[in-house]
Design a protein around this motif. Structure first.
Motif: not given
Length: 661
Positions: A416-417, A419-426
């Motif tokens: 989660k940390d 990927l939090k700012d990338g395209e998969y964050r949601d």
């Protein structure tokens, strides 16, 4: 560099001819046959040492003959003796990766004048040059520069900049020299000495800007590896380099060249002017029989990339990478007329697959880090956090389990940390983890058992046996279901109403029994397995996984999920249906063990209590029998989501337990 044919010297015949004993050193054929105006130059590589100076597993708190720069160092002595002339380089990832690295960074620190133990060892061995790997940045730039300040040899990196003001890499404000040209006196076949100019240029994966954003954002930038090489190699030629060697902390990927490629060494070898490539980062071996076969442009037998000599020397000191050149005078300079490549190991396995060390420690290296080794032992034996409940795996195969739960908690926290700012964050993040120590052939004592209270770094070895790295895959809800269906092959089919039926499929390895956290589900044991051991669909109408829900609702087969796992599973290990490298969206620079340690440190006190997100479908009047360690009797009353009873003694020291369905 022209393609060279080797009619009289194959790699196989070379390896056979290089056998040496303590009483005899066999010269490399190039050293033996060099004429006047010809010289043999051997360049030796270490890579991905990850602070493994000694052959010691700090997690398991025991010696390990498969690792250690002190062992590789003994190879260096014999390898230098075989050569007419030699140089030694390191290809990065030396600063982080085991508890000794963490001890220095987090506990002892680096004061002015201090030498890091890995640098102490490297200085003893007389390295000529080195480059950076991605893990050099894990403790921050200030720490890295303090460490490098003690090195007795230059570091080079052509694609790491403080700032980029133009599209031309030569305009970058670099942290390091992009290259160094070393003038080395070499002796030719007649005994005459003259200088050769060897140029070394270094590269780091551009992805450090993602992996270590907290340390690098606003402070550094990276360029594409191949673009940087195309800019700087001609400059090296203009400055008179006879030979240009790429120190590429980047692996080998034949999927096609792309911008800012992580594993770009194959395409780097294609840059005009580069004569040889030392690679690393992937923790694999090249040349060799298995890791890179079938990649266009890579010859895994001869050891070439784009026709040029290349080596990848394993990891943790497991191998020494060698590229041997036969050089010939060309006017005032030298040219390459022949080459061989090799990755030479420090150990082998006997007929019983037991590890046998091929070399002993080099005493000078061992002595150089004695103090730090002893301090690290105290460090790993000291508590780094607490666990509010026991961590045990006696019932990991029959009920949601605390030892697996904490691994999943750590993996979810980490991904989660990341990927939090990338395209998969949601996207929702799930976590797949399996019990490793679950009896079986390991015996009745082969279980995790850490009591509540203090937890030390070495206890992590009980939680995670293997040096896997974290990866994440992107899959659908239907693929999540099939992942669990494959895992459910752990169990025999049981007829409703059966009494004390055997529960476990003893041919199914426990490390393939993945529990997926973040969803809830039941396993219907009355159904046959949907997939066989090879992931083939054998019972299309069977569905052991029932009531599969996400956030309290039936899972949407089309919904996308990120699943945190390890490199073994993400790469197709276990032959799970549709889980393979093409689903990978994130390859972490960290091992699962390191992630667990960092999670414990951050949490302070961990709560490993299982959340009972899975269970067996009730079957009236039905019971099943399984074996576990006798110490598991202590924890029977604590099991959530399953009714378990003691059922007497089993064979070979095991205890029997009854699952009431």
């Amino acid at each position: 560099m022209p393609s060279i044919s080797l009619p009289s010297l194959t790699r196989r015949s070379l390896l056979g001819g290089l056998a040496a004993t303590s009483a005899l050193v066999v010269l490399h054929p190039f050293a033996a046959r060099a004429q006047a105006n010809q010289a043999h130059l051997r360049i030796m590589e270490t890579t991905d040492i990850h602070v493994h100076v000694l052959p010691y597993d700090y997690y398991g708190d025991k010696p390990n003959d498969t690792m250690g720069l002190a062992r590789t160092a003994s190879l260096i002595d014999s390898i230098r003796a075989e050569a007419g002339n030699s140089m030694l380089i390191d290809n990065g990832d030396f600063l982080q990766g085991n508890p000794m690295g963490d001890y220095i960074a987090y506990e002892r620190g680096m004061k002015e004048g201090d030498q890091h133990p890995i640098i102490q060892a490297m200085n003893v061995l007389g390295y000529d040059a080195g480059t950076l790997g991605n893990h050099e940045f894990n403790y921050g730039l200030d720490f890295m520069f303090k460490v490098l300040g003690g090195a007795g040899f230059p570091y080079v990196c052509a694609n790491l900049a403080k700032g980029m003001l133009a599209s031309d890499p030569k305009q970058d404000e670099l942290f390091f020299k992009p290259y160094v040209i070393l003038e080395k006196q070499i002796r030719d076949g007649s005994g005459a000495e003259s200088p050769v100019k060897v140029g070394f240029i270094g590269f780091v994966p551009p992805q450090i800007m993602v992996w270590d954003a907290k340390h690098l954002e606003g402070k550094a930038q990276t360029r594409d590896i191949v673009d940087a090489a195309k800019a700087w190699v001609p400059v090296m030629k203009e400055e008179g380099a006879d030979i240009i060697i790429a120190l590429s902390h980047s692996g080998i990927d034949g999927s096609g060249m792309s911008e800012r490629m992580e594993n770009a060494s194959l395409y780097l070898a294609g840059v005009n002017g580069i004569d040889a490539v030392f690679t690393g980062h992937q923790h694999l071996v090249f040349p060799g029989p298995k890791d890179f076969e079938g990649i266009a442009g890579a010859d895994a037998e001869r050891g070439t990339l784009m026709g040029k000599p290349a080596v990848m020397a394993g990891f943790w000191g497991s191998h020494m990478g060698l590229i041997d050149f036969l050089l010939e005078k060309d006017g005032n300079g030298w040219k390459i007329v022949d080459f061989t490549t090799e990755a030479r190991p420090i150990y082998h396995r006997d007929e019983d697959r037991k590890v046998v060390a091929d070399v002993k420690d080099k005493p000078e290296v061992t002595a150089a880090v004695k103090e730090e080794h002893e301090a690290t032992l105290a460090y790993v034996r000291r508590p780094v956090g607490k666990t509010s409940a026991p961590l045990y795996s006696y019932f990991a195969l029959v009920a949601d389990d605390p030892s697996v739960q904490i691994v999943s908690n750590a993996q979810t926290w980490y991904i989660k940390d990341m990927l939090k700012d990338g395209e998969y964050r949601d996207l929702p993040v799930l976590s797949a983890a399996a019990p490793f120590k679950a009896g079986g052939r390991g015996g009745a004592e082969y279980y995790t058992d850490v009591p509540a209270g203090d937890i030390a770094i070495k206890n992590v070895a009980d939680l995670y046996l293997y040096p896997n790295t974290v990866q994440a895959v992107l899959i659908s809800g239907e693929q999540v279901r099939n992942w669990l269906e494959m895992s459910a092959g752990m169990f025999n089919q049981i007829e409703p109403g059966a009494k004390d039926a055997p529960l476990l499929n003893t041919s199914f390895p426990s490390y393939n029994y993945d529990i997926i956290d973040g969803v809830t589900y039941q396993i219907d044991l009355s159904q046959p397995a949907r997939f066989d051991k090879d992931g083939q669909l054998v019972n299309p109408d069977a569905h052991r996984i029932i009531d599969l829900q996400f956030e309290g609702k039936p899972i949407d087969p089309a919904q996308k999920f990120v699943v945190a796992t390890n490199n073994y599973r993400a790469g197709g290990g276990g032959k799970f249906p549709e889980i393979a490298g093409d689903k990978v969206i994130f390859v972490a620079p960290d091992t699962n063990r390191d992630v667990i340690v960092r999670y414990i440190v951050e949490q302070g006190t961990i709560n490993p209590s299982a959340d009972a997100n899975w269970s067996f479908k009730p079957m009236a009047g039905t019971t099943a029998i399984f074996e576990s360690g006798p110490k598991g009797r202590t924890y029977v009353a604590d099991i959530k989501g399953a009714k378990i009873e003691e059922a007497g003694d089993g064979a070979e020291g095991f205890a029997k337990f009854r699952l009431v369905l």
